[in-house]
Motif scaffolding. Sequence first.
Motif, PDB file in Angstrom:
ATOM      1  N   LEU A  34      19.819  11.973  36.596  1.00 33.02           N
ATOM      2  CA  LEU A  34      19.744  12.011  35.141  1.00 33.02           C
ATOM      3  C   LEU A  34      20.315  13.317  34.585  1.00 33.02           C
ATOM      4  O   LEU A  34      21.004  13.321  33.557  1.00 33.02           O
ATOM      5  N   GLY A  35      20.026  14.409  35.273  1.00 35.12           N
ATOM      6  CA  GLY A  35      20.556  15.691  34.821  1.00 35.12           C
ATOM      7  C   GLY A  35      22.070  15.735  34.866  1.00 35.12           C
ATOM      8  O   GLY A  35      22.710  16.344  33.991  1.00 35.12           O
TER       9      GLY A  35
ATOM     10  N   PRO B 175      16.097  19.256  33.995  1.00 34.19           N
ATOM     11  CA  PRO B 175      16.213  19.980  35.271  1.00 34.19           C
ATOM     12  C   PRO B 175      16.386  19.011  36.447  1.00 34.19           C
ATOM     13  O   PRO B 175      15.816  17.917  36.457  1.00 34.19           O
ATOM     14  N   LYS B 176      17.163  19.440  37.420  1.00 33.26           N
ATOM     15  CA  LYS B 176      17.438  18.595  38.589  1.00 33.26           C
ATOM     16  C   LYS B 176      16.483  18.977  39.715  1.00 33.26           C
ATOM     17  O   LYS B 176      16.901  19.463  40.785  1.00 33.26           O
ATOM     18  N   ASN B 177      15.188  18.729  39.491  1.00 35.63           N
ATOM     19  CA  ASN B 177      14.176  19.185  40.447  1.00 35.63           C
ATOM     20  C   ASN B 177      13.601  18.052  41.297  1.00 35.63           C
ATOM     21  O   ASN B 177      12.618  18.255  42.001  1.00 35.63           O
ATOM     22  N   ASN B 178      14.175  16.863  41.235  1.00 34.27           N
ATOM     23  CA  ASN B 178      13.874  15.797  42.186  1.00 34.27           C
ATOM     24  C   ASN B 178      15.066  14.843  42.203  1.00 34.27           C
ATOM     25  O   ASN B 178      15.961  14.937  41.352  1.00 34.27           O
TER      26      ASN B 178
ATOM     27  N   VAL C  98       8.654  15.979  29.540  1.00 40.50           N
ATOM     28  CA  VAL C  98       8.978  14.558  29.600  1.00 40.50           C
ATOM     29  C   VAL C  98       8.820  14.069  31.036  1.00 40.50           C
ATOM     30  O   VAL C  98       9.331  14.678  31.972  1.00 40.50           O
ATOM     31  N   LYS C  99       8.118  12.963  31.187  1.00 36.50           N
ATOM     32  CA  LYS C  99       7.836  12.461  32.533  1.00 36.50           C
ATOM     33  C   LYS C  99       9.097  12.011  33.257  1.00 36.50           C
ATOM     34  O   LYS C  99       9.227  12.191  34.468  1.00 36.50           O
ATOM     35  N   LEU C 100      10.050  11.441  32.532  1.00 40.53           N
ATOM     36  CA  LEU C 100      11.243  10.887  33.168  1.00 40.53           C
ATOM     37  C   LEU C 100      12.208  11.956  33.633  1.00 40.53           C
ATOM     38  O   LEU C 100      12.505  12.068  34.830  1.00 40.53           O
ATOM     39  N   ASP C 101      12.713  12.754  32.709  1.00 38.75           N
ATOM     40  CA  ASP C 101      13.810  13.678  33.039  1.00 38.75           C
ATOM     41  C   ASP C 101      13.375  15.124  33.171  1.00 38.75           C
ATOM     42  O   ASP C 101      14.192  15.982  33.500  1.00 38.75           O
ATOM     43  N   GLY C 102      12.096  15.430  32.890  1.00 38.38           N
ATOM     44  CA  GLY C 102      11.595  16.781  33.093  1.00 38.38           C
ATOM     45  C   GLY C 102      11.918  17.772  31.994  1.00 38.38           C
ATOM     46  O   GLY C 102      11.583  18.960  32.118  1.00 38.38           O
TER      47      GLY C 102
END
Length: 207
Positions: A176-177, A167-170, A148-152
Amino acid sequence: MNSVRVASHSTRAPGNSWSNKRSASRRARLCHSRHGAIKTQCAGFGGSTSGKNSKKAPKLTRYLDIEEKTQTSEGASDGWFKVPDVSFKTTFLSKPIKAVILESGRAICLYKVNDTIYCTDANSTAFKYPLADASILQLDKTGPAVEVKLDGTVYDLATGKVMSWCPKNNPIRSVLGSLKDKSEPEDLPVFPVQVKGDDIWVNLSVV
């Protein structure tokens, strides 16, 4: 004189009564005829609701028949239907993902990976974000997946299982995470697909 006047009065009274009855009868027939004509015209436009045998019922029946055919056009008795306006050979040339809105209003996404077509719901499960702009990933152990482009969030395209949940990768995905820390991962609904020549068939009744 009195007897003559009485006789004269008595002879006129029956005549007037008979005339009144005939006039009343004619008025009743005329009123009934006009009333019937009005009811017929109203029923033709679906305006009369009191008559059980009006022409509105057949119109309603025909309308329901059309609606039923519209629904069954997206699913035969076994659940399979041909996805409209989608070509196996040409639809995915510029982009491997195709979002489709069906006649029923439901939206799905089709993915072409090599020569295999996958089908899922059109939106992600975490934030209901459209998957039309998602990325297709090739995972060594499990096969193709969609991110998913928004939340990964990453889903297995074959099973819909969550491979990675928010995932909290940005910085944006970290926010969001955090909103989904207490939420259980929710798998993505996937549906069986058949390719028949250049047509793509999907079964939405099997999840």
